[in-house]
Write an enzyme that holds these catalytic residues in place. Structure first.
Site, mmCIF file in Angstrom:
data_model
loop_
_atom_site.group_PDB
_atom_site.id
_atom_site.type_symbol
_atom_site.label_atom_id
_atom_site.label_comp_id
_atom_site.label_asym_id
_atom_site.label_seq_id
_atom_site.Cartn_x
_atom_site.Cartn_y
_atom_site.Cartn_z
ATOM 1 N N ASP A 84 -58.721 -94.863 40.025
ATOM 2 C CA ASP A 84 -59.112 -95.801 41.076
ATOM 3 C C ASP A 84 -59.897 -95.085 42.157
ATOM 4 O O ASP A 84 -59.376 -94.204 42.844
ATOM 5 C CB ASP A 84 -57.861 -96.448 41.686
ATOM 6 C CG ASP A 84 -57.218 -97.433 40.723
ATOM 7 O OD1 ASP A 84 -57.919 -98.364 40.284
ATOM 8 O OD2 ASP A 84 -56.033 -97.260 40.407
ATOM 9 N N ASP A 124 -54.872 -105.429 36.007
ATOM 10 C CA ASP A 124 -54.608 -104.328 36.944
ATOM 11 C C ASP A 124 -53.959 -104.848 38.216
ATOM 12 O O ASP A 124 -54.559 -105.635 38.942
ATOM 13 C CB ASP A 124 -55.961 -103.664 37.271
ATOM 14 C CG ASP A 124 -55.850 -102.453 38.169
ATOM 15 O OD1 ASP A 124 -54.725 -102.045 38.513
ATOM 16 O OD2 ASP A 124 -56.922 -101.914 38.528
HETATM 17 C C1 DX5 Z 1 -55.550 -101.222 43.091
HETATM 18 C C2 DX5 Z 1 -55.795 -100.433 41.856
HETATM 19 C C3 DX5 Z 1 -54.697 -100.427 40.858
HETATM 20 C C4 DX5 Z 1 -53.395 -99.901 41.348
HETATM 21 C C5 DX5 Z 1 -52.319 -100.324 40.418
HETATM 22 O O1 DX5 Z 1 -56.714 -101.174 43.844
HETATM 23 O O2 DX5 Z 1 -56.947 -100.951 41.195
HETATM 24 O O3 DX5 Z 1 -55.115 -99.719 39.694
HETATM 25 O O4 DX5 Z 1 -53.371 -98.527 41.533
HETATM 26 O O5 DX5 Z 1 -51.108 -99.904 40.924
HETATM 27 P P1 DX5 Z 1 -49.760 -100.692 40.628
HETATM 28 O O6 DX5 Z 1 -49.572 -100.696 39.153
HETATM 29 O O7 DX5 Z 1 -48.739 -99.869 41.354
HETATM 30 O O8 DX5 Z 1 -49.906 -102.081 41.181
HETATM 31 ZN ZN ZN Z 2 -57.589 -100.067 39.246
#
Ligand code: DX5
Ligand code: ZN
Length: 219
Positions: A36, A176
């Site tokens: 990310d 995601d």
């Molecule tokens: C948010 C990101 C995600 C995030 C997911 O901007 O795109 O990839 O890190 O994290 P979790 O699984 O903890 O929601």
């Molecule tokens: Zn992401």
């Protein structure tokens, strides 16, 4: 549909030992490594850039699934390609010309993804279906790990699955945000074939990674 791929987001890894974390999550069965990238402008957080991706590249042979949350995005595509990204995904809102951005990613020899925010309609990809290799549905607002899954995205996933099947193209459908062992089965049933998980992959430390990934994959 292919078997479900699990893409741990390294946003939830220990940043003080990222190489070690990547090796551990690879050994635990991760299919892709989700990276990310944020800029504090397109989304309200600052994470990592191409230099870190380049440094991590030797630590795994698994594909780097790079999620760009930066604007403008076009000036940085080459740097992410050179750093070792395998798939580069962009938000339609992050640049004025989505078609041009996807053309550039393809010209760099990378897989191209489009990311739909919770409020972005599926129609945003109507006229680029012939170019995309992956569609990423955000089930939280982008920027941070650890947020709550937004249930209204489930019918959107199903609608996108329908459109992918109608296209006849092998397009991955990834989800995601807030994905965990409590909702993974519903996300897969809705039509997803790839799950990003940050918190749910890295919680409990390295001894738990294999069990965490297995729990997500089995729904
Ligand atoms: C948010 C990101 C995600 C995030 C997911 O901007 O795109 O990839 O890190 O994290 P979790 O699984 O903890 O929601
Ligand atoms: Zn992401």
């Amino acid at each position: 549909m292919p078997a479900v791929r699990i893409a741990p987001s390294i946003l939830s890894a220990d940043f003080a030992k990222l190489g070690e974390e990547i090796r551990a999550i690879d050994a635990a069965g991760a299919d892709w490594i989700h990276v990310d990238v944020t800029d504090g402008h397109f989304v309200p957080n600052l994470t990592i850039g191409p230099a870190v991706i380049k440094a991590l590249r030797p630590h795994t042979a698994k594909p780097f699934d790079v999620h760009l949350m930066i604007a403008p995005v076009d000036p940085f595509l080459q740097a992410f390609a050179d750093a070792g990204a395998d798939c580069i995904s962009v938000h339609p809102e992050s640049g004025p010309h989505l078609h041009r951005t996807l053309q550039t990613i393809k010209a760099l020899g990378k897989r191209a993804g489009v990311v739909l925010n919770p409020a972005t309609p599926v129609d945003a990809i109507d006229h680029v279906m012939d170019m995309v290799d992956l569609i990423l549905v955000m089930s939280v607002n982008p920027g941070f790990g650890g947020q709550k899954f937004i249930e209204s995205q489930l019918p959107k996933i199903t609608e996108l699955r329908r459109r992918i099947e109608a296209s006849g193209r092998a397009i991955d459908l990834e989800v995601d945000g807030g994905v965990d062992r409590g909702n993974a089965a519903r996300v897969i049933a809705a039509g997803a074939d790839a799950l990003v998980a940050g918190t749910a992959s890295f919680e409990g430390g390295p001894n738990q990674y294999a069990a965490n990934i297995a729990a997500l994959r089995d729904g």
